[in-house]
Each structure stands twice: as C-alpha cells, then as structure tokens.
Write an enzyme that holds these catalytic residues in place. Structure first.
Site, mmCIF file in Angstrom:
data_model
loop_
_atom_site.group_PDB
_atom_site.id
_atom_site.type_symbol
_atom_site.label_atom_id
_atom_site.label_comp_id
_atom_site.label_asym_id
_atom_site.label_seq_id
_atom_site.Cartn_x
_atom_site.Cartn_y
_atom_site.Cartn_z
ATOM 1 N N ASP A 2 -4.379 -4.738 6.104
ATOM 2 C CA ASP A 2 -4.795 -5.720 5.096
ATOM 3 C C ASP A 2 -3.836 -6.383 4.401
ATOM 4 O O ASP A 2 -2.686 -6.008 4.320
ATOM 5 C CB ASP A 2 -5.253 -4.677 3.680
ATOM 6 C CG ASP A 2 -5.755 -5.643 2.702
ATOM 7 O OD1 ASP A 2 -6.492 -6.684 2.748
ATOM 8 O OD2 ASP A 2 -5.703 -5.234 1.304
ATOM 9 N N SER A 52 0.766 -1.137 -0.072
ATOM 10 C CA SER A 52 0.004 0.185 -0.095
ATOM 11 C C SER A 52 0.931 1.178 0.088
ATOM 12 O O SER A 52 1.625 1.368 -0.802
ATOM 13 C CB SER A 52 -0.935 -0.140 1.276
ATOM 14 O OG SER A 52 -1.901 1.005 1.144
ATOM 15 N N HIS A 87 -2.605 -1.109 -3.540
ATOM 16 C CA HIS A 87 -3.499 -0.162 -3.503
ATOM 17 C C HIS A 87 -3.471 1.137 -4.306
ATOM 18 O O HIS A 87 -2.749 2.029 -4.036
ATOM 19 C CB HIS A 87 -3.965 0.192 -1.716
ATOM 20 C CG HIS A 87 -4.270 -0.904 -1.052
ATOM 21 N ND1 HIS A 87 -3.736 -0.847 0.427
ATOM 22 C CD2 HIS A 87 -4.646 -2.304 -1.221
ATOM 23 C CE1 HIS A 87 -4.126 -2.132 0.957
ATOM 24 N NE2 HIS A 87 -4.666 -3.008 0.056
#
Length: 362
Positions: A306, A184, A210
């Site tokens: 995540d 991310s 992401h």
C-alpha cells in the site's frame, strides 16, 4: 525471500488468548480460513497460554487486554522480558480500550486489530483480511531484530475506486508545501520519532497509519502530547496548515484536496484499497493530483505494498519522495515495493527523514 513464519516454507503458528470462549472460537475460525496460518490452540487466560506455549511454541500470539487472573498488558510485559514473541492485540472497538491498546504497542506488541463483529458479508470479510494480514505481518516483524518482508502480490481494488477524476494542472500552482506520510506495521513508533523531531512550525502533514477506528483518535492525542507540532485525528474539511499533523481516521479514506490557495482533507467511506481503509495509495494519489510538485511523500515501515504505486504517481507529478530504509523498518514491505518501482528519490534511515523533510520544504 526469507524462509520462516509467514513465507511459503510453512504456515504461521498462532495461539489465540482471550477470556471469551465465543471470541476464541471466532478468532480461531477466522485465522484457520487462511492457508498461510495454523491455529495451534487457544487459551482463556495468560496462565493457560503459558502452559500451551510449553507444549508447542507459537510464532505469533493474538492477545486480549481485558482478562481475569492477569490482564493482557501485564502478560505482554512479562512475555517481552522473558520470552519475546510477536503479539497482535485483538481489542474491541470501544473508546475505553484505545489507550490500553496503544500502551500495548509501546510495550512491544506488533499490531492492534479490532475483534471481528457480526455484520454484513463485506464487513466480515474485511475483518478477516485485517486479522490475517496482521498475524502475518507480526510473524515477519518478529520480536527481536526486524526481518524483511516480501511485498504481497494480491488482486486488489485500485485507488480509482475512491478518487474522483483528476483536475487540470492549474490546481498545482501554489507555494504551500504539504507532506503526506504512509505507514503500517511498526509505524506507530516510527511516526512518534518522526513527528517528535519536527519543530512547531514544520510544514503541514497528512498521515495514514493502518489502525482500527477509535484507536486513531487516541493515537493522535498521544502524539499531540509528545510533539511540538499539533496532532489531531483528521475530520472532513480540516485545513492542512504549518505546525499541524492530521492522522487519517481508522476505517475511512483520507484524501488531500485544494480550495483556492489552501489544502484541506476530505474524509470519506469507500472500499478497501490495497487491503486497507484508510489506504496510503488513496492519500498519495490525491496528493499527486492536487499538490504535485508542492508535495513531499514519505513511505515508511509496513507489510505489503500500500502506497508504493501512489508514491510513484507522486514522483511523476513532480513531488519529492522518500522511503524509509530496511535497517530502521520493522517490516520492509511497503518501502521495498516503492523502491522496486523506482518511486523513491531518497532511501533514508528513520532519524534522517525529519531533517530532510525540513530541507526539502524550505
């Protein structure tokens, strides 16, 4: 947990910079809806932004790229050289804006998000979550030396909302190795370094970074021109083969599947999982179910959690697992949560990950 912007000490102070009064108003309202964020002002161009910054220093700037008097990229370069500050690029979901947004990341921007658009209630809420999370991640990352990030503990949908029921262990009997990677905040540069260090015959990779839709295709094209492995945005049904890396498309989940002796990806819609779509957890859990001991999972720099539970499931399935270390992570959120869960077999600095992947896949 460190004090500073984005922690319980005080809200993150944000300056919104965009030439559209409507967009400024919308962004300010969205950001102000989060109690962890304080909008200290808005500016219609970089010159007005500098004047505002002289009066009250923001922790983070949200910045448009297309602006009069001075474009966002030029302003970003000047900021990074003269007054480094975390910057989140807010760009329209237009193909033409993808390349400049990626250049902004190379120039020092921390995140790229899509400007909120009118749409369904779910779409507007997802836009709010993404924008506010990006600002908080930028505040934690900082413009200079990376700062550690505490994992977010939020009520969330699990990957079960997207994954189908597991199959039997018989699907795990194949000799092909597959590498699944999740990243991310800070991941665009980390992935570039990772992939550029791999040879053209490296094991097949499936990657979740992401990033908004449209931007992932441009990101894949840019990596493809820099790396020995072929890099492309994943399309539903793409085979996972040696020498190729598939980048999950923005705003859609990407899962690993197996058909006979070959792996392929499934690209599908679905709810946000761990506040993201695509979700690293969804990819990792699908790899645990369909590849098991034939997989290697890598969790890299990023805010939140995540992928942490998915990496734990990968480890339980017999896969080898790696977490990027704190020193080389821009934000040490996702890897730290994975380590806390005992999901990482190895914790490695970024430069050590490519050779370890090759060793594990021999």
């Amino acid at each position: 947990m460190p004090h500073g912007p984005g922690t319980s000490a005080r809200p993150v102070r944000v300056l919104v910079v965009d030439d559209s009064a409507l967009v400024r108003e919308t962004l300010a309202a969205v950001l102000a809806s989060d109690p962890g964020i304080e909008v200290i002002g808005a500016a219609g161009d970089p010159y007005a932004a500098v004047e505002r910054m002289r009066r009250q220093a923001p922790d983070v700037i949200t910045l448009d790229i297309e602006m009069p008097r001075m474009d966002g990229l030029t302003f970003l370069r000047k900021l990074m050289a003269q007054h480094p500050i975390p910057v989140v690029i807010c760009s329209s979901l237009a193909t033409a804006g993808a390349e400049p947004a990626l250049r902004a990341l190379e120039c020092g921007a921390v995140e790229v998000v899509a400007k909120p658009r009118l749409g369904t209630r779910r779409f507007l809420e997802e836009s709010r979550v993404r924008l506010c999370d990006a600002v908080k991640a930028a505040a934690r990352a900082g413009p200079g030396r990376p700062r550690a990030s505490a994992p977010l503990v939020q009520a969330k949908l699990t990957a079960d909302a997207v994954l189908a029921r597991p199959r039997s262990d018989a699907v795990l009997q194949t000799t092909e190795r597959v590498v699944v990677v999740g990243a991310s905040t800070g991941g665009t540069e980390a992935l570039r370094e990772l992939l550029a260090a791999l040879p053209g015959d490296a094991p097949g990779l499936v990657i979740v970074q992401h990033m908004p839709e449209v931007f992932t295709a441009a990101f894949a094209r840019r990596l493809d021109g820099l790396c020995a492995v072929a890099v492309k945005e994943a399309a539903d049904g793409d085979a996972v083969v040696p020498g190729r890396a598939l980048i999950a498309p923005g705003n859609r989940h990407t899962l690993l599947r197996r058909s006979g002796a070959r792996y392929h990806v499934e690209v599908r819609d679905g709810p946000l999982v761990c506040r993201h779509r695509p979700s690293v957890d969804v990819l990792f859990r699908s790899a645990a179910r369909y590849a098991g001991r034939n997989a290697v999972g890598v969790i890299m720099t990023g805010m939140g959690d995540d992928g942490a539970r998915g990496l734990a499931e990968l480890k339980r399935s017999g896969a080898d697992t790696i977490a990027q270390d704190e020193a080389t992570s821009v934000v040490f959120g996702m890897p730290r949560e994975a380590i806390r869960l005992g999901a990482a077999d190895r914790v490695l600095p970024l430069p050590a990950i490519p050779p370890e992947l090759l060793r594990l896949c021999r």
